[in-house]
Design an enzyme around this catalytic site. Structure first.
Site, short mmCIF file in Angstrom:
data_model
loop_
_atom_site.label_atom_id
_atom_site.label_comp_id
_atom_site.label_asym_id
_atom_site.label_seq_id
_atom_site.Cartn_x
_atom_site.Cartn_y
_atom_site.Cartn_z
N ARG A 233 17.48 13.23 -35.79
CA ARG A 233 16.26 13.21 -34.97
C ARG A 233 15.97 11.67 -34.77
O ARG A 233 15.71 11.14 -35.66
CB ARG A 233 15.19 14.15 -35.30
N GLU A 262 13.09 10.90 -26.09
CA GLU A 262 14.06 11.36 -25.03
C GLU A 262 13.28 11.99 -23.83
O GLU A 262 12.31 12.89 -23.95
CB GLU A 262 14.79 12.33 -25.89
N HIS A 280 21.54 12.37 -26.56
CA HIS A 280 21.37 13.43 -27.55
C HIS A 280 22.68 14.52 -27.31
O HIS A 280 22.09 15.74 -26.48
CB HIS A 280 20.17 14.11 -27.20
C1 8YV Z 1 21.10 20.42 -29.05
C2 8YV Z 1 19.82 19.91 -31.44
O1 8YV Z 1 21.38 19.08 -28.42
O2 8YV Z 1 20.76 21.47 -32.83
C3 8YV Z 1 19.80 20.76 -32.58
O3 8YV Z 1 18.95 20.84 -33.16
O4 8YV Z 1 19.02 19.25 -31.06
C4 8YV Z 1 21.24 20.02 -30.45
O5 8YV Z 1 22.17 20.76 -31.11
C5 8YV Z 1 20.14 20.81 -28.29
O6 8YV Z 1 19.09 21.67 -29.16
C6 8YV Z 1 20.41 21.26 -27.07
O7 8YV Z 1 19.30 21.45 -26.21
#
Ligand code: 8YV
Length: 314
Positions: A233, A262, A280
């Site tokens: 993150r 983001e 991301h």
């Molecule tokens: C995804 C994520 O990009 O798993 C997570 O916590 O941040 C990512 O896998 C996201 O949730 C897709 O929108």
């Protein structure tokens, strides 16, 4: 015919998930709503589920506006953007998508490391823009056999370690505690880990306990030969310190998939020739996203059928 449960979606999913959700539920799409207040007024007592994404989460304020809310299902493993204590205190269940994205996120960490060390993006431009015809590509940095520090030895961290062990790298890691089940060295001091390793890869969970944990002293310790990778993150990193280190070449380079703001990231990042940027997208393969969407849909279906949730968080 029984009425369909009502679900609030915070952001879109791929078409194959949207079709299935639209068939099973009355889906309210937050990102399409012209008037949010009207949406909440009209449906506050009937929306029983939220379907969100890792980076979008669900705040306490949002959940408070939905008194009939029973479950928040997250398309993503990270639940740092969901107010879990509010959910727990109010009997709202939360699910996420662990496991199914581990391999892809670990692959991306290694891909970014190779891209930065071997200057893949610059080499591509060098070939396309005719530099090759005029001379040789400058020499780059080897990855195999180097020392690697992994920050956060959870599922993703362990999968990155496994991949880099196959590159004959020596792996050490930082976390809140060591893992007896893994052969890598545990280093309880993050700056010390950065000092001892050439590549530092962050795979920590986001949230208050890890906010800004990778700070200026960690980048100083990593030093001018160090490469920094983040697939966790943006919040885990002091981004101003990272920018300063990259601009001053106080570290060699960075591969970054996640950012503070983001998708409107700091423009200074875009001017760096020693950083490789990703939107991301570490889990963004068709295979993984299909599995993530299925898990969200299966959790919602289990909840409404009164069955056990597949991957409960709260
Ligand atoms: C995804 C994520 O990009 O798993 C997570 O916590 O941040 C990512 O896998 C996201 O949730 C897709 O929108």
């Amino acid at each position: 015919m029984p009425t369909k449960p009502e679900v609030l979606m915070i952001g879109p999913y791929p078409a194959w998930d949207m079709e299935d959700l639209d068939a099973r539920y009355v889906v309210h799409k937050l990102w399409e709503a012209a008037d949010l207040d009207r949406l909440f007024e009209a449906h506050r007592d009937s929306i029983r589920a939220i379907a969100t994404r890792g980076e979008l989460g669900a705040s306490a304020d949002l959940m408070k506006r939905l008194p009939a809310l029973e479950i928040v299902s997250c398309y993503g493993v990270g639940t740092d953007a969901i107010d879990l204590s509010h959910a727990k205190a109010n009997g709202i269940r939360v699910t996420n998508t662990p496991g199914v994205l581990t391999a892809d996120v670990a692959d991306m960490a290694v891909a970014l490391l190779l891209a930065v060390a071997r200057k893949i993006s610059q080499a591509d431009r060098f070939v396309r823009e005719g530099g090759w015809a005029k001379g040789s590509m400058p020499l780059v940095t080897r990855v195999s056999g180097k020392t690697v520090g992994i920050v956060g030895m959870g599922r993703v961290g362990a999968a990155v370690a496994k991949r880099l062990a196959a590159f004959d790298c020596e792996v050490a890691y930082f976390d809140v505690s060591g893992r007896a089940d893994l052969p890598y060295e545990f280093v309880p001091d993050l700056a010390e880990l950065a000092r001892r390793t050439e590549f530092l890869i962050v795979t920590l969970a986001g949230g208050a306990s890890t906010k800004g944990i990778v700070n200026a002293s960690v980048f100083d310790a990593l030093g001018p030969d160090g490469i920094f990778i983040n697939v966790s993150r943006g919040s885990t990193v002091d981004e101003a310190a990272l920018l300063r280190s990259l601009e001053a070449k106080a570290i060699k380079g960075a591969g970054i998939d996640v950012f503070w703001n983001e998708p409107n990231i700091d423009d200074r990042l875009k001017n760096l020739d020693n950083a490789v940027l990703q939107p991301h997208h570490a889990s963004g393969t068709t295979e993984t996203r299909r599995a993530m969407g299925k898990l969200v849909r299966d959790n919602l279906a289990a909840h409404f059928a009164g069955a056990d949730l597949l991957t409960p968080v709260v």
